[in-house]
Design a protein around this motif. Structure first.
Motif, short mmCIF file in Angstrom:
data_model
loop_
_atom_site.label_atom_id
_atom_site.label_comp_id
_atom_site.label_asym_id
_atom_site.label_seq_id
_atom_site.Cartn_x
_atom_site.Cartn_y
_atom_site.Cartn_z
N PRO A 176 0.75 -1.14 -0.06
CA PRO A 176 0.06 0.08 0.00
C PRO A 176 0.87 1.17 -0.03
O PRO A 176 0.35 2.33 -0.36
CB PRO A 176 -0.77 -0.13 1.50
CG PRO A 176 0.23 -1.05 2.19
CD PRO A 176 0.80 -1.84 1.36
N GLY A 177 2.21 1.41 0.23
CA GLY A 177 3.03 2.43 0.52
C GLY A 177 3.45 2.88 -0.93
O GLY A 177 3.29 4.25 -1.07
N PRO A 178 4.37 2.42 -1.62
CA PRO A 178 5.02 2.32 -2.87
C PRO A 178 4.32 3.24 -3.92
O PRO A 178 4.60 4.33 -4.52
CB PRO A 178 5.93 1.46 -3.46
CG PRO A 178 6.02 0.50 -2.13
CD PRO A 178 4.56 0.44 -1.27
N VAL A 179 2.92 2.73 -4.25
CA VAL A 179 2.24 3.31 -5.42
C VAL A 179 1.63 4.73 -5.11
O VAL A 179 1.70 5.50 -6.00
CB VAL A 179 1.14 2.39 -5.61
CG1 VAL A 179 0.15 3.01 -6.54
CG2 VAL A 179 1.44 0.99 -6.18
N PRO A 180 1.05 4.85 -3.85
CA PRO A 180 0.57 6.27 -3.54
C PRO A 180 1.86 7.36 -3.51
O PRO A 180 1.61 8.38 -4.00
CB PRO A 180 0.19 6.19 -2.15
CG PRO A 180 -0.33 4.76 -2.17
CD PRO A 180 0.89 3.84 -2.77
N ARG A 181 3.09 6.83 -3.17
CA ARG A 181 4.18 7.72 -3.12
C ARG A 181 4.60 7.99 -4.46
O ARG A 181 4.99 9.16 -4.96
CB ARG A 181 5.38 7.08 -2.31
CG ARG A 181 5.27 7.03 -0.72
CD ARG A 181 5.97 6.24 -0.15
NE ARG A 181 7.43 6.32 -0.43
CZ ARG A 181 8.19 5.15 -0.30
NH1 ARG A 181 7.72 3.91 0.17
NH2 ARG A 181 9.48 5.21 -0.77
N ARG A 182 4.30 7.08 -5.45
CA ARG A 182 4.64 7.30 -6.93
C ARG A 182 3.88 8.12 -7.65
O ARG A 182 4.24 9.18 -8.18
CB ARG A 182 4.86 5.96 -7.62
CG ARG A 182 5.92 5.11 -7.22
CD ARG A 182 5.97 3.67 -7.67
NE ARG A 182 5.64 3.73 -9.23
CZ ARG A 182 5.62 2.74 -9.95
NH1 ARG A 182 5.26 1.36 -9.50
NH2 ARG A 182 5.44 2.77 -11.04
N VAL A 183 2.43 8.01 -7.12
CA VAL A 183 1.66 8.72 -7.86
C VAL A 183 1.68 10.44 -7.32
O VAL A 183 1.45 11.32 -8.10
CB VAL A 183 0.28 8.31 -7.45
CG1 VAL A 183 -1.15 9.29 -7.85
CG2 VAL A 183 -0.04 6.86 -8.12
N ALA A 184 2.09 10.40 -5.75
CA ALA A 184 2.20 11.92 -5.36
C ALA A 184 3.43 12.62 -6.18
O ALA A 184 3.49 13.72 -6.33
CB ALA A 184 2.20 11.68 -4.02
N ALA A 185 4.38 11.76 -6.13
CA ALA A 185 5.48 12.24 -7.18
C ALA A 185 5.31 12.86 -8.25
O ALA A 185 5.96 13.97 -8.84
CB ALA A 185 6.81 11.52 -6.80
N LEU A 186 4.58 11.99 -8.87
CA LEU A 186 4.11 12.37 -10.58
C LEU A 186 3.47 13.62 -10.45
O LEU A 186 3.17 14.42 -11.47
CB LEU A 186 3.59 11.26 -11.14
CG LEU A 186 4.54 10.00 -11.32
CD1 LEU A 186 3.62 8.76 -12.06
CD2 LEU A 186 5.62 10.41 -12.72
N LEU A 187 2.40 13.73 -9.83
CA LEU A 187 1.43 14.90 -9.48
C LEU A 187 2.23 16.08 -9.02
O LEU A 187 1.82 17.13 -9.01
CB LEU A 187 0.36 14.37 -8.72
CG LEU A 187 -0.72 13.41 -9.11
CD1 LEU A 187 -1.61 13.08 -8.34
CD2 LEU A 187 -1.19 13.84 -10.49
N GLY A 188 3.46 16.06 -8.36
CA GLY A 188 4.26 17.17 -8.09
C GLY A 188 5.10 17.79 -9.06
O GLY A 188 4.93 17.23 -10.20
N PRO A 189 5.82 18.62 -8.79
CA PRO A 189 7.14 18.88 -9.48
C PRO A 189 8.07 18.13 -10.24
O PRO A 189 8.26 16.98 -9.46
CB PRO A 189 7.58 20.43 -8.90
CG PRO A 189 7.65 19.84 -7.62
CD PRO A 189 6.07 19.09 -7.23
#
Length: 319
Positions: free
Chosen positions: A257-270
């Motif tokens: 449950p951890g890595p995928v949300p972090r990857r999505v959040a990073a892609l939505l950021g700068p």
């Protein structure tokens, strides 16, 4: 040689903070490379020092294949000597060798089985990074390394993605092949077999490799949101990955449950800055300096112990 020979066995602890902080201030490319180098150097130094401890500690045991001069009192006086410690070191070396061999054999076996399964399928239109579409309702996608490498994706995965998301998926997997991320993953897996203290770096490198491929995919499709949406949707529809150990597009959401949300959040950021070293005054910069110092100290201690042993053994070995 002194007690310095034991330091490389515990110095990998200095690399634990960088595994937690590096993704915050480094481009995933620089993070993966930095942590892979740190893991490899520390693992080699640990193996070398285990070997030195084992040689010195077991030199005078009856029946050992070492030269008799290696059990000379001069050697035992100059180098840390204890039969129990030496025997334990030799058994640890055997365990490390067995674990590393098993990891490599498993990796090669999975690659071989995947290759045989794809042998009858024609190459896709992607050239040397050919596309293999498997008629399987289970959704998965992964990069199969080799010469040439192939992108393997199931119809179940393609059916669950929109057209632009499929393009992001394929670009992601081709980035894994182009930059040979399987080598980074295998190197850190072997390092973790040598020292359990390096396991956090193994997980961090696996995450950085996925983030690296995410950024490459976002550049190809020209929209970071499309790649973020593809990662999230692929994680939601995935059930199992058929080739463990390979770089996959998205792990099952229920399993990780951890890595995928972090990857999505990073892609939505700068877009991450293209730096290979974090700012010196940041927590990640301090962690990087601690890890670099620990790596350098580990290499120096291992080199010092090896040179000391060679000098002493040369002195007591008859010409």
């Amino acid at each position: 040689m002194g007690f310095f020979v034991f330091l490389p066995l515990i110095l990998p602890l200095t690399a634990v903070p960088i595994a937690r902080l590096t993704e915050q201030h480094l481009h995933p490319r620089g993070a993966a490379r930095l942590m892979t180098v740190i893991s490899a150097v520390m693992a080699v130094c640990s193996v070398l020092c285990l070997g030195l401890i084992g040689v010195v500690g077991t030199a005078q045991i009856p029946g050992n294949p070492l030269p008799d001069s290696w059990s000379d009192p001069v050697v035992r006086h100059a180098l840390p000597y204890h039969e129990t410690v030496g025997t334990a070191a030799m058994w640890l070396l055997v365990l490390v060798a067995f674990t590393c061999c098993r990891t490599v054999v498993r990796h090669l076996r999975v690659r071989s089985r995947a290759r045989r399964a794809l042998a009858g399928l024609p190459e896709g239109p992607a050239g040397e990074e050919g596309l293999a579409v498997l008629p399987d309702r289970n959704p998965y996608a992964y990069a199969l390394p080799g010469s040439p490498g192939r992108v393997v994706v199931s119809t179940g995965m393609l059916d669950g993605l929109a057209e632009d998301e499929r393009e992001a998926l394929l670009a992601h997997e081709r980035a894994h092949l182009r930059h040979r991320h399987h080598r980074y993953l295998l190197t850190t897996q072997l390092a973790a077999c040598v020292s359990p203290f390096l396991r956090p770096l193994q997980a961090a490198v696996a995450f950085s490799a996925e983030r690296w491929a995410d950024e490459e995919s976002a550049q190809v499709v020209g929209d970071r949101r499309i790649t973020a949406r593809a990662v999230a949707r692929a994680a939601l529809v995935s059930h199992a990955a058929p080739a463990p150990g390979f770089a996959a597009f998205a792990a099952p959401a229920a399993a990780q449950p951890g890595p995928v949300p972090r990857r999505v959040a990073a892609l939505l950021g700068p877009v991450p800055t293209a730096r290979n070293w974090p700012p010196a005054k940041s927590p990640a910069g301090l962690a990087a300096m601690v890890a670099a110092a620990g790596t350098a100290a580990s290499a120096l201690c291992a080199l010092n112990a090896a040179v000391a042993l060679l000098v002493v053994l040369k002195a007591v070995t008859p010409l």
